[in-house]
Design a protein around this motif. Structure first.
Motif, short mmCIF file in Angstrom:
data_model
loop_
_atom_site.label_atom_id
_atom_site.label_comp_id
_atom_site.label_asym_id
_atom_site.label_seq_id
_atom_site.Cartn_x
_atom_site.Cartn_y
_atom_site.Cartn_z
N UNK A 104 -1.05 1.56 10.19
CA UNK A 104 -0.36 0.55 10.99
C UNK A 104 0.09 1.13 12.33
N UNK A 105 0.67 2.33 12.30
CA UNK A 105 1.13 2.95 13.54
C UNK A 105 -0.05 3.21 14.48
N UNK A 106 -1.15 3.72 13.95
CA UNK A 106 -2.31 4.03 14.78
C UNK A 106 -2.94 2.77 15.36
N UNK A 107 -2.95 1.68 14.58
CA UNK A 107 -3.47 0.41 15.10
C UNK A 107 -2.68 -0.06 16.31
N UNK A 108 -1.36 0.07 16.26
CA UNK A 108 -0.52 -0.38 17.38
C UNK A 108 -0.60 0.59 18.55
N UNK A 142 -5.50 -2.09 4.13
CA UNK A 142 -5.78 -2.47 2.75
C UNK A 142 -4.57 -2.30 1.84
N UNK A 143 -3.58 -1.53 2.28
CA UNK A 143 -2.36 -1.31 1.51
C UNK A 143 -1.25 -2.29 1.88
N UNK A 144 -1.53 -3.20 2.81
CA UNK A 144 -0.53 -4.14 3.30
C UNK A 144 -0.85 -5.55 2.81
N UNK A 145 0.20 -6.35 2.62
CA UNK A 145 0.00 -7.77 2.31
C UNK A 145 -0.50 -8.49 3.55
N UNK A 146 -0.97 -9.74 3.37
CA UNK A 146 -1.42 -10.52 4.53
C UNK A 146 -0.33 -10.68 5.57
N UNK A 147 0.89 -10.96 5.11
CA UNK A 147 2.00 -11.11 6.05
C UNK A 147 2.30 -9.83 6.80
N UNK A 148 2.22 -8.71 6.10
CA UNK A 148 2.46 -7.42 6.76
C UNK A 148 1.36 -7.11 7.76
N UNK A 149 0.12 -7.43 7.40
CA UNK A 149 -0.97 -7.20 8.36
C UNK A 149 -0.79 -8.04 9.62
#
Length: 227
Positions: A104-108, A142-149
């Motif tokens: 998540x951090x790397x995506x942002x 893949x470790x995150x829910x849809x809302x978290x993604x």
């Protein structure tokens, strides 16, 4: 309206098919002002997402002009369009479009690093905290829910402080309560950064929250009165 950040004049989009030319958008003329919130509504196949793609330079008009931040998007090559988006436009998709091999951090951090921003990790962490997933920074999509993604996708779009945020059915893959949370976060990001927001949605109450609603039918525009 304030000076337009985005301006379309007789913009059209046509594609070739085996059956001949398909007209997707026809003669769209529309100005969007700095700091405005605008919703695009209409039935499936009416051209809403295609219009959003024109606004972000992800599709080029086959007729007319699309101008954003003083640039004619139809005259720019792909590299120039990519630089413009990195600097000025954040896009939020229904299906998230996170990079699966990055946390998540790397995506942002990715658009910040590509744009040469100072302290990309610090800013990425701040945006992830602003959308409530600071505890998930080291997790992969893949470790995150849809809302978290979708929260991560919002943070990625907002991190470069874009002047324009384009959101294409950002709650379409989410349940009702989660979708409502995402919408509150989306408007909150707009308020924090002063960005212009253009939102594609089928949700009439959500569309009505915007300063202006624009309807599309068969690729043509039917603008509602300003509230």
């Amino acid at each position: 309206m304030s000076s337009p950040i985005l301006s379309l004049e007789n913009a059209s989009l046509s594609l070739k098919s085996n059956a001949g030319r398909v007209d997707i958008l026809r003669d769209i003329t529309l100005d969007v002002g700095q700091g405005e919130t605008l919703s695009l509504t209409g039935p499936s196949g009416s051209g809403k997402s295609s219009l959003l793609m024109l606004m972000g330079g992800l599709e080029k008009p086959t007729g007319g002009t699309v101008r954003a931040f003083g640039h004619d998007l139809g005259e720019m090559n792909e590299d120039a369009l990519a630089r413009l988006r990195r600097a000025h436009i954040g896009v939020v998709f229904q299906s998230f479009h996170l990079i699966p091999t990055l946390t998540a951090l790397e995506n942002v951090m990715t658009p910040l690093e590509l744009g040469g921003h100072d302290e990309p990790e610090r800013r990425a962490r701040e945006e992830l905290a602003a959308v409530g997933v600071e505890h998930r920074v080291d997790h992969y999509p893949s470790q995150l829910s849809g809302g978290e993604q979708q929260r991560v996708a919002l943070a990625r779009a907002a991190a470069p402080r874009p002047g324009l945020i384009l959101a294409d059915e950002p709650t379409g893959n989410l349940d009702g309560p989660t979708g409502e949370t995402i919408i509150e976060l989306l408007f909150g990001l707009r308020d924090r950064h002063g960005s212009t927001l253009v939102l594609v949605t089928h949700d009439t109450p959500l569309a009505a929250r915007c300063d202006r609603m624009v309807g599309l039918a068969d690729g043509r525009l039917a603008e509602s009165p300003r509230r």
